[in-house]
Design a protein around this motif. Structure first.
Motif, PDB file in Angstrom:
ATOM      1  N   ASP A  44       0.876  -1.171   0.000  1.00  0.00           N
ATOM      2  CA  ASP A  44       0.000   0.000   0.000  1.00  0.00           C
ATOM      3  C   ASP A  44       0.916   1.225   0.000  1.00  0.00           C
ATOM      4  O   ASP A  44       1.708   1.408   0.925  1.00  0.00           O
ATOM      5  N   ASN A  45       0.809   2.045  -1.041  1.00  0.00           N
ATOM      6  CA  ASN A  45       1.684   3.215  -1.142  1.00  0.00           C
ATOM      7  C   ASN A  45       1.561   4.155   0.042  1.00  0.00           C
ATOM      8  O   ASN A  45       2.525   4.807   0.429  1.00  0.00           O
ATOM      9  N   LEU A  46       0.383   4.240   0.649  1.00  0.00           N
ATOM     10  CA  LEU A  46       0.193   5.101   1.813  1.00  0.00           C
ATOM     11  C   LEU A  46       1.051   4.612   2.983  1.00  0.00           C
ATOM     12  O   LEU A  46       1.689   5.407   3.674  1.00  0.00           O
ATOM     13  N   LYS A  47       1.102   3.303   3.192  1.00  0.00           N
ATOM     14  CA  LYS A  47       1.916   2.755   4.281  1.00  0.00           C
ATOM     15  C   LYS A  47       3.401   3.000   4.026  1.00  0.00           C
ATOM     16  O   LYS A  47       4.152   3.323   4.939  1.00  0.00           O
ATOM     17  N   LEU A  48       3.817   2.860   2.778  1.00  0.00           N
ATOM     18  CA  LEU A  48       5.208   3.131   2.432  1.00  0.00           C
ATOM     19  C   LEU A  48       5.539   4.601   2.663  1.00  0.00           C
ATOM     20  O   LEU A  48       6.595   4.934   3.210  1.00  0.00           O
ATOM     21  N   THR A  49       4.625   5.484   2.313  1.00  0.00           N
ATOM     22  CA  THR A  49       4.811   6.918   2.546  1.00  0.00           C
ATOM     23  C   THR A  49       4.929   7.211   4.041  1.00  0.00           C
ATOM     24  O   THR A  49       5.782   7.996   4.469  1.00  0.00           O
ATOM     25  N   GLU A  50       4.091   6.570   4.854  1.00  0.00           N
ATOM     26  CA  GLU A  50       4.169   6.751   6.311  1.00  0.00           C
ATOM     27  C   GLU A  50       5.540   6.327   6.831  1.00  0.00           C
ATOM     28  O   GLU A  50       6.121   6.991   7.691  1.00  0.00           O
ATOM     29  N   LEU A  51       6.051   5.222   6.297  1.00  0.00           N
ATOM     30  CA  LEU A  51       7.363   4.737   6.711  1.00  0.00           C
ATOM     31  C   LEU A  51       8.446   5.759   6.358  1.00  0.00           C
ATOM     32  O   LEU A  51       9.295   6.089   7.184  1.00  0.00           O
ATOM     33  N   TYR A  52       8.398   6.292   5.134  1.00  0.00           N
ATOM     34  CA  TYR A  52       9.354   7.322   4.732  1.00  0.00           C
ATOM     35  C   TYR A  52       9.288   8.538   5.662  1.00  0.00           C
ATOM     36  O   TYR A  52      10.306   9.109   6.034  1.00  0.00           O
ATOM     37  N   GLN A  53       8.090   8.942   6.039  1.00  0.00           N
ATOM     38  CA  GLN A  53       7.930  10.129   6.888  1.00  0.00           C
ATOM     39  C   GLN A  53       8.554   9.926   8.264  1.00  0.00           C
ATOM     40  O   GLN A  53       9.118  10.852   8.840  1.00  0.00           O
ATOM     41  N   ILE A  54       8.468   8.721   8.799  1.00  0.00           N
ATOM     42  CA  ILE A  54       9.040   8.439  10.119  1.00  0.00           C
ATOM     43  C   ILE A  54      10.557   8.625  10.105  1.00  0.00           C
ATOM     44  O   ILE A  54      11.140   9.152  11.045  1.00  0.00           O
ATOM     45  N   PHE A  55      11.205   8.207   9.020  1.00  0.00           N
ATOM     46  CA  PHE A  55      12.662   8.278   8.937  1.00  0.00           C
ATOM     47  C   PHE A  55      13.153   9.553   8.251  1.00  0.00           C
ATOM     48  O   PHE A  55      14.351   9.725   8.048  1.00  0.00           O
ATOM     49  N   ASP A  56      12.255  10.449   7.924  1.00  0.00           N
ATOM     50  CA  ASP A  56      12.552  11.631   7.125  1.00  0.00           C
ATOM     51  C   ASP A  56      13.628  12.543   7.711  1.00  0.00           C
ATOM     52  O   ASP A  56      14.410  13.117   6.981  1.00  0.00           O
TER      53      ASP A  56
END
Length: 103
Positions: A44-56
């Protein structure tokens, strides 16, 4: 080495788990250093985006791979962390993403 730290996870008491994890991290790692996180989650692209935001806000590299049938994504993230508290903080944030399995 960190792939063994979560193996004995007993999620009945998360606070005790994180206290134990912190002790293991401090015993087995020389912070600050690169720390390898591994996750599996629904494709799910939304979950991948959330993951990126955490490590941003930190230095990291990520590699992802879809499962054979395309239903899941595995992510390996090598992140530069300052201490065991930061490792745990990032795990806690990722745990809030629905469907994520931490390896």
């Amino acid at each position: 080495m960190n792939e063994h730290l979560l193996e004995d996870a007993d999620n009945s008491n998360p606070e005790e788990f994180y206290i134990s994890l912190k002790a293991k991290l401090e015993e087995n790692h020389n912070f600050p250093e690169d720390y390898l996180y591994k996750f599996i989650f629904p494709n799910d692209n939304l979950k991948l985006t959330e993951l990126y935001q955490i490590f941003d806000k930190i230095k990291y590299t990520i590699s992802t791979r879809e499962s054979k049938n395309g239903n899941y994504i595995s992510a390996s993230i090598l992140a530069f962390v300052m201490d065991a508290d930061q490792v745990i903080d990032l795990y806690k944030k990722v745990a809030e993403i629905e469907g994520v399995i931490m390896l």
